[in-house]
Design a protein around this motif. Structure first.
Motif, PDB file in Angstrom:
ATOM      1  N   GLU A   3       0.683  -1.199  -0.025  1.00 53.07           N
ATOM      2  CA  GLU A   3      -0.006   0.109  -0.155  1.00 53.07           C
ATOM      3  C   GLU A   3       0.853   1.264   0.115  1.00 53.07           C
ATOM      4  O   GLU A   3       1.701   1.502   0.875  1.00 53.07           O
ATOM      5  CB  GLU A   3      -0.932  -0.035   1.269  1.00 53.07           C
ATOM      6  N   LYS A   4       0.664   1.950  -0.890  1.00 51.13           N
ATOM      7  CA  LYS A   4       1.414   3.365  -1.054  1.00 51.13           C
ATOM      8  C   LYS A   4       1.269   4.391  -0.003  1.00 51.13           C
ATOM      9  O   LYS A   4      -0.374   4.756   0.219  1.00 51.13           O
ATOM     10  CB  LYS A   4       1.428   3.947  -2.364  1.00 51.13           C
ATOM     11  N   ILE A   5       1.864   5.071   0.568  1.00 53.08           N
ATOM     12  CA  ILE A   5       1.332   6.392   1.540  1.00 53.08           C
ATOM     13  C   ILE A   5       1.672   7.604   0.622  1.00 53.08           C
ATOM     14  O   ILE A   5       2.838   7.906   0.058  1.00 53.08           O
ATOM     15  CB  ILE A   5       2.738   6.317   2.813  1.00 53.08           C
ATOM     16  N   ILE A   6       0.505   8.128   0.468  1.00 57.24           N
ATOM     17  CA  ILE A   6       0.758   9.442  -0.308  1.00 57.24           C
ATOM     18  C   ILE A   6       0.653  10.869   0.440  1.00 57.24           C
ATOM     19  O   ILE A   6       0.022  10.779   1.559  1.00 57.24           O
ATOM     20  CB  ILE A   6      -0.477   9.400  -1.362  1.00 57.24           C
ATOM     21  N   MET A   7       1.064  11.672  -0.043  1.00 54.48           N
ATOM     22  CA  MET A   7       1.067  13.183   0.455  1.00 54.48           C
ATOM     23  C   MET A   7      -0.301  13.539   0.315  1.00 54.48           C
ATOM     24  O   MET A   7      -0.838  13.926  -0.549  1.00 54.48           O
ATOM     25  CB  MET A   7       1.861  14.160  -0.321  1.00 54.48           C
ATOM     26  N   TRP A  22      10.218  11.440  10.105  1.00 56.05           N
ATOM     27  CA  TRP A  22       9.591  10.069  10.107  1.00 56.05           C
ATOM     28  C   TRP A  22       9.649   9.553  11.428  1.00 56.05           C
ATOM     29  O   TRP A  22      10.726   9.508  12.070  1.00 56.05           O
ATOM     30  CB  TRP A  22      10.711   9.282   9.228  1.00 56.05           C
ATOM     31  N   HIS A  23       8.632   8.813  11.865  1.00 51.21           N
ATOM     32  CA  HIS A  23       8.359   8.170  13.183  1.00 51.21           C
ATOM     33  C   HIS A  23       8.591   6.828  13.100  1.00 51.21           C
ATOM     34  O   HIS A  23       9.101   6.073  14.278  1.00 51.21           O
ATOM     35  CB  HIS A  23       7.007   8.426  13.720  1.00 51.21           C
ATOM     36  N   LYS A  24       8.798   6.038  11.830  1.00 52.34           N
ATOM     37  CA  LYS A  24       9.231   4.905  11.731  1.00 52.34           C
ATOM     38  C   LYS A  24      10.262   4.795  10.856  1.00 52.34           C
ATOM     39  O   LYS A  24      10.398   5.342   9.608  1.00 52.34           O
ATOM     40  CB  LYS A  24       7.951   4.025  11.287  1.00 52.34           C
ATOM     41  N   VAL A  30       4.047  -1.652  11.576  1.00 50.98           N
ATOM     42  CA  VAL A  30       3.357  -0.601  11.915  1.00 50.98           C
ATOM     43  C   VAL A  30       1.827  -0.979  11.827  1.00 50.98           C
ATOM     44  O   VAL A  30       1.621  -2.127  11.469  1.00 50.98           O
ATOM     45  CB  VAL A  30       3.304   0.490  10.833  1.00 50.98           C
ATOM     46  N   GLU A  31       1.012  -0.504  12.520  1.00 44.98           N
ATOM     47  CA  GLU A  31      -0.221  -0.764  12.760  1.00 44.98           C
ATOM     48  C   GLU A  31      -1.241   0.063  12.044  1.00 44.98           C
ATOM     49  O   GLU A  31      -1.086   1.448  11.938  1.00 44.98           O
ATOM     50  CB  GLU A  31      -0.996  -0.768  14.317  1.00 44.98           C
ATOM     51  N   LYS A  32      -2.366  -0.239  11.543  1.00 44.50           N
ATOM     52  CA  LYS A  32      -3.088   0.553  10.751  1.00 44.50           C
ATOM     53  C   LYS A  32      -3.613   1.825  11.542  1.00 44.50           C
ATOM     54  O   LYS A  32      -4.059   1.397  12.764  1.00 44.50           O
ATOM     55  CB  LYS A  32      -4.471  -0.181  10.173  1.00 44.50           C
ATOM     56  N   GLY A  33      -3.707   2.958  11.270  1.00 39.36           N
ATOM     57  CA  GLY A  33      -3.880   4.082  11.887  1.00 39.36           C
ATOM     58  C   GLY A  33      -2.867   4.637  12.843  1.00 39.36           C
ATOM     59  O   GLY A  33      -3.097   5.706  13.472  1.00 39.36           O
ATOM     60  N   GLU A  34      -1.747   4.117  12.800  1.00 38.85           N
ATOM     61  CA  GLU A  34      -0.663   4.412  13.592  1.00 38.85           C
ATOM     62  C   GLU A  34       0.059   5.629  12.899  1.00 38.85           C
ATOM     63  O   GLU A  34       0.215   5.767  11.473  1.00 38.85           O
ATOM     64  CB  GLU A  34       0.291   3.326  13.910  1.00 38.85           C
ATOM     65  N   ALA A  35       0.585   6.679  13.475  1.00 35.72           N
ATOM     66  CA  ALA A  35       1.298   7.583  13.107  1.00 35.72           C
ATOM     67  C   ALA A  35       2.713   7.134  12.482  1.00 35.72           C
ATOM     68  O   ALA A  35       3.508   6.805  13.156  1.00 35.72           O
ATOM     69  CB  ALA A  35       1.550   8.813  13.878  1.00 35.72           C
ATOM     70  N   ALA A  50      -0.989   5.253   9.150  1.00 34.79           N
ATOM     71  CA  ALA A  50      -0.825   3.980   8.104  1.00 34.79           C
ATOM     72  C   ALA A  50      -2.042   3.719   7.625  1.00 34.79           C
ATOM     73  O   ALA A  50      -3.079   3.314   8.521  1.00 34.79           O
ATOM     74  CB  ALA A  50      -0.052   3.054   9.131  1.00 34.79           C
ATOM     75  N   PRO A  51      -2.221   3.366   6.370  1.00 35.77           N
ATOM     76  CA  PRO A  51      -3.339   2.974   5.770  1.00 35.77           C
ATOM     77  C   PRO A  51      -3.691   1.284   5.952  1.00 35.77           C
ATOM     78  O   PRO A  51      -4.998   1.135   5.833  1.00 35.77           O
ATOM     79  CB  PRO A  51      -3.043   3.287   4.265  1.00 35.77           C
ATOM     80  N   ILE A  52      -2.743   0.554   6.358  1.00 40.64           N
ATOM     81  CA  ILE A  52      -2.896  -0.607   6.656  1.00 40.64           C
ATOM     82  C   ILE A  52      -1.722  -1.040   7.721  1.00 40.64           C
ATOM     83  O   ILE A  52      -0.812  -0.208   7.954  1.00 40.64           O
ATOM     84  CB  ILE A  52      -2.761  -1.710   5.241  1.00 40.64           C
TER      85      ILE A  52
END
Length: 419
Positions: A3-7, A22-24, A30-35, A50-52
């Motif tokens: 899954e792509k992370i987009i701006m 960047w926090h990760k 990562v968990e879905k919904g985590e920053a 995170a989207p997923i």
């Protein structure tokens, strides 16, 4: 599945955002919904979630980079084995964009250690960091990027650098497209350096507002005797009716401003990316002071609201902003802004435009002056000082004066506010 992370797009006028942190790291779960990271736009800072759930496979941009809305900033995968594959494709593409033709030492790394070693070797060579958009702009304008000083993260050349060179010439010795000597380039990254996050964003916004507009401020007083009398009468009637509404001078000035903006739409406009848009709707920004800075929550469709509903909403959005609950929708979309410094005792000041708006109204402290009435008798008169800043690129002094004249008509004849 990756899954792509987009701006994301944080506001009506946002075209790009800055990667703050960047926090990760690549390889982290990562968990879905985590920053995952923090980005900043013209008006606020926001975390991207995170989207997923899965593994962070790649970071396609670095801290300090400016990224267009909708572009990919990273990738999340569901299995850890995807990391090498993602990095093998994504990092190679990024390297081809960033490294000059003289170097080919940075290979796609399969481990964090190899990537760190490759990065160290690459830093020892001559490198030109440039965003894809800036490279395309430079090619279109036939500019030599080796003569451009990058002001983005890690010295990266951004679209702002290309625009600057186009206007004032190259930063380094060489052919000057405008045939002018180039002054030292302003380091955008240094603006607000050492300040807390909110103050840093405010510093950048203020500097950008001044850089992109020709700001001029007109000052004028309005008689407030009748307005204050109306406020007192409304308060008494509201109290008798046991209604939970507080009518302040700011509310009445806001109502007068809304009517004036509808009468003179030139002032109810934004100028962005070479396009001027005049609005029929009034989305009113209310500058709200916080301990750590300033926010401008927005009363949407303020022209549809009565004095009572306007009072409730101004209170609601200001409380929400002060409470730290301001979201993107609350802080975006304004067409004109009011900033009131009356409580501080300040009479006149020069408010800075809330870009990309064309005007902002400053309200000063209520004053009392001795004047002569129609019978040539001395009496005490209350007056409100106004400071109207406007963009002289698109409005003349006569336009601003006309708007002030209309505004003062409503202040001095407050019964018109009921219409």
């Amino acid at each position: 599945m990756n899954e792509k992370i987009i701006m994301p797009k944080l506001g009506m006028t946002m075209t790009e955002g800055t990667i703050e942190e960047w926090h990760k790291e690549v390889g982290d779960a990562v968990e879905k919904g985590e920053a995952i990271l923090t980005i900043s736009s013209e008006k606020l800072t926001q975390e991207v979630e995170a989207p997923i759930s899965g593994i962070l496979l790649s970071q396609d941009v670095e801290t300090g980079d400016e990224v267009k809305v909708g572009e990919v900033v990273g990738t999340i995968g569901e299995v850890e084995g995807d990391i090498a594959e993602a990095n093998g494709e994504e990092k190679e593409a990024v390297s081809e964009e960033r490294v000059s033709s003289k170097e080919n030492v940075e290979k796609v790394a399969k481990t964090e250690g190899e990537r760190a070693k490759a990065k160290t070797l690459s830093n020892d060579r001559n490198r030109i960091f440039i965003t894809p958009l800036a490279r395309k702009m430079a090619e279109d304008k036939n500019l030599d990027i080796e003569l451009v000083r990058g002001t983005g993260g890690n010295g990266r050349i951004t679209k702002l650098d290309i625009k600057r060179v186009e206007e004032i010439g190259y930063d380094y010795e060489g052919e000057n497209p405008s045939e002018q000597s180039a002054p030292p380039a302003m380091n955008v990254e240094s603006i607000g350096e050492g300040l807390p996050s909110m103050r840093k964003i405010i510093a950048r916004n203020m500097r950008e507002s001044l850089a992109k507009s020709a700001q001029l401020t007109l000052h004028r007083k309005a008689s407030a005797n009748m307005l204050m009398a109306m406020q007192q009468k409304l308060r008494e009637e509201i109290e008798e009716a046991e209604l939970d509404i507080k009518i302040t001078v700011t509310v009445l000035i806001a109502r007068a401003t809304i009517l004036a903006l509808q009468d003179y739409k030139k002032m109810n406009a934004i100028y962005h990316d070479g396009e001027l848009i005049e609005y029929d709707e009034v989305h009113l920004g209310i500058a709200t002071s916080l301990d750590e800075g300033l926010l401008v929550p927005v009363v949407k469709n303020a022209h549809h609201k009565t004095i009572g509903s306007l009072a409730k909403e101004i209170k609601a959005v200001s409380t929400q902003a002060r409470g730290g609950d301001a979201d993107v929708d609350l802080l975006s979309g304004s067409t004109f802004t009011i900033t009131n410094m009356g409580a501080t005792g300040v009479e006149y000041f020069t408010p800075i435009l809330n870009a990309p708006e064309s005007g902002i109204l400053g309200v000063g402290a209520l004053q009392e002056e001795f004047t002569l009435n129609s019978n040539q008798e001395v009496e005490m008169e209350k007056k409100i000082p106004f400071s109207l800043t406007f963009d002289h690129q698109i409005l003349d002094g006569a336009d601003a004066a006309t708007f002030l004249e209309i505004l003062i008509k409503y202040i001095e004849s407050p019964n018109l506010l009921m219409l």
